[in-house]
Design a protein around this motif. Structure first.
Motif, short mmCIF file in Angstrom:
data_model
loop_
_atom_site.label_atom_id
_atom_site.label_comp_id
_atom_site.label_asym_id
_atom_site.label_seq_id
_atom_site.Cartn_x
_atom_site.Cartn_y
_atom_site.Cartn_z
N ILE A 64 34.52 37.30 25.08
CA ILE A 64 34.11 37.40 26.48
C ILE A 64 33.61 36.05 26.98
N LYS A 65 32.74 35.40 26.19
CA LYS A 65 32.14 34.14 26.61
C LYS A 65 33.15 33.00 26.69
N THR A 66 34.06 32.95 25.72
CA THR A 66 34.94 31.79 25.61
C THR A 66 36.29 31.96 26.28
N LYS A 67 36.69 33.20 26.57
CA LYS A 67 38.01 33.44 27.17
C LYS A 67 37.90 34.17 28.51
N MET A 68 37.29 35.36 28.47
CA MET A 68 37.29 36.19 29.68
C MET A 68 36.43 35.61 30.80
N LEU A 69 35.24 35.14 30.48
CA LEU A 69 34.37 34.57 31.51
C LEU A 69 34.97 33.31 32.14
N PRO A 70 35.50 32.35 31.35
CA PRO A 70 36.16 31.22 31.98
C PRO A 70 37.35 31.64 32.85
N ASP A 71 38.10 32.66 32.41
CA ASP A 71 39.21 33.16 33.23
C ASP A 71 38.71 33.72 34.55
N LEU A 72 37.61 34.46 34.51
CA LEU A 72 37.04 35.01 35.75
C LEU A 72 36.59 33.88 36.67
N ASN A 73 35.91 32.89 36.13
CA ASN A 73 35.46 31.76 36.95
C ASN A 73 36.64 31.00 37.55
N LYS A 74 37.71 30.87 36.79
CA LYS A 74 38.91 30.20 37.31
C LYS A 74 39.52 31.01 38.45
N MET A 75 39.58 32.32 38.29
CA MET A 75 40.10 33.17 39.37
C MET A 75 39.28 32.99 40.64
N ILE A 76 37.97 32.94 40.49
CA ILE A 76 37.09 32.77 41.65
C ILE A 76 37.32 31.41 42.29
N ARG A 77 37.41 30.36 41.47
CA ARG A 77 37.65 29.01 42.02
C ARG A 77 39.01 28.94 42.71
N ASP A 78 40.05 29.51 42.08
CA ASP A 78 41.40 29.45 42.65
C ASP A 78 41.48 30.15 44.00
N LYS A 79 40.70 31.18 44.16
CA LYS A 79 40.73 31.92 45.42
C LYS A 79 39.76 31.33 46.44
N ALA A 80 38.96 30.35 46.00
CA ALA A 80 38.01 29.67 46.89
C ALA A 80 37.19 30.66 47.70
N LEU A 81 36.65 31.66 47.00
CA LEU A 81 35.84 32.67 47.68
C LEU A 81 34.46 32.12 47.99
N ASP A 82 33.90 32.58 49.08
CA ASP A 82 32.55 32.18 49.43
C ASP A 82 31.56 32.73 48.41
N VAL A 83 30.58 31.92 48.06
CA VAL A 83 29.56 32.34 47.11
C VAL A 83 28.32 32.85 47.86
N ILE A 84 27.97 32.17 48.93
CA ILE A 84 26.82 32.58 49.73
C ILE A 84 27.35 33.36 50.92
N ILE A 85 26.94 34.61 50.98
CA ILE A 85 27.46 35.51 52.02
C ILE A 85 26.31 36.22 52.69
N LEU A 86 26.29 36.15 54.03
CA LEU A 86 25.29 36.87 54.81
C LEU A 86 25.88 38.22 55.19
N GLU A 87 25.24 39.28 54.75
CA GLU A 87 25.77 40.60 55.05
C GLU A 87 25.54 40.91 56.53
N GLU A 88 26.54 41.52 57.15
CA GLU A 88 26.46 41.87 58.56
C GLU A 88 25.67 43.15 58.75
N ASN A 89 24.94 43.22 59.86
CA ASN A 89 24.20 44.45 60.18
C ASN A 89 25.18 45.55 60.52
N LYS A 90 24.87 46.75 60.07
CA LYS A 90 25.79 47.87 60.32
C LYS A 90 25.36 48.68 61.50
#
Length: 197
Positions: A171-197
């Motif tokens: 998990i630490k050496t393969k799966m977690l780096p893969d997850l972080n790479k997926m997040i970087r590749d998709k350039a998703l926002d890390v800081i997100i302000l939730e909208e009022n409902k």
């Protein structure tokens, strides 16, 4: 919560030691000697064998408990992030990682234990079994080496713990780096302000 399990380390073996005290830059060292009990029938080799046995048990317990702490920390971080995003691919992979971590955690420790009486209701797991062996091996006179049965049980439990720790390493050496790479590749926002409902 451990059922009749001890995390206590071994008693010091007879020999020469130094105690050091350092207070406000003043350093004091004193030599002292730990003597073998006069009524002890164990040899120095016997005492050393028991010391090393207990050290090995405690070391394996420390390793397993650190993995549990790290798993819980990683789960908290992943949940905090995936709760804020809408990307299903990342959520699914994070969920896959979490399911493997959960399997490892539950093999190592009875996660349903919340109070001292819970082990009566839920079966103990690997770390509790090893801690219980530690309790048993430190009962009575510890000036003798561990029994063949104790050595065998320690070896069997340690091997089972190692299987789970190998899963955690993947998990630490393969799966977690893969997850972080997926997040970087998709350039998703890390800081997100939730909208009022």
């Amino acid at each position: 919560v451990l059922w009749w399990g001890s995390l206590k380390g071994p008693k010091a073996i007879p020999g020469n030691y130094i105690v050091a005290l350092d207070v406000n830059g003043i350093n004091i060292n004193r030599n002292f000697k730990v003597l073998q009990r006069p009524d002890s029938e164990g040899s120095q080799e016997d005492i050393m064998a028991q010391f090393e046995f207990t050290q090995e048990v405690i070391s394996k317990l420390d390793e397993a408990h650190q993995a549990i702490i790290d798993i819980r920390s990683l789960r908290k971080q992943m949940t905090s992030y995936t709760d804020k995003i809408k990307n299903e691919e990342i959520k699914a992979y994070a969920g896959e990682i979490d399911s493997v971590m959960t399997k490892v955690e539950k093999a190592l420790y009875q996660t349903q234990n919340k109070s001292g009486q819970d082990p009566l209701n839920f079966p103990i797991r690997l770390t509790n079994k090893l801690a219980h062996l530690n309790s048993l091996s430190q009962m009575g006179n510890t000036d003798f080496p561990p029994t063949d049965a104790a050595l065998k049980v320690k070896e069997e439990i340690a091997e089972l713990i190692d299987v789970e720790l190998e899963e955690w390493t993947i998990i630490k050496t393969k799966m977690l780096p893969d997850l972080n790479k997926m997040i970087r590749d998709k350039a998703l926002d890390v800081i997100i302000l939730e909208e009022n409902k």
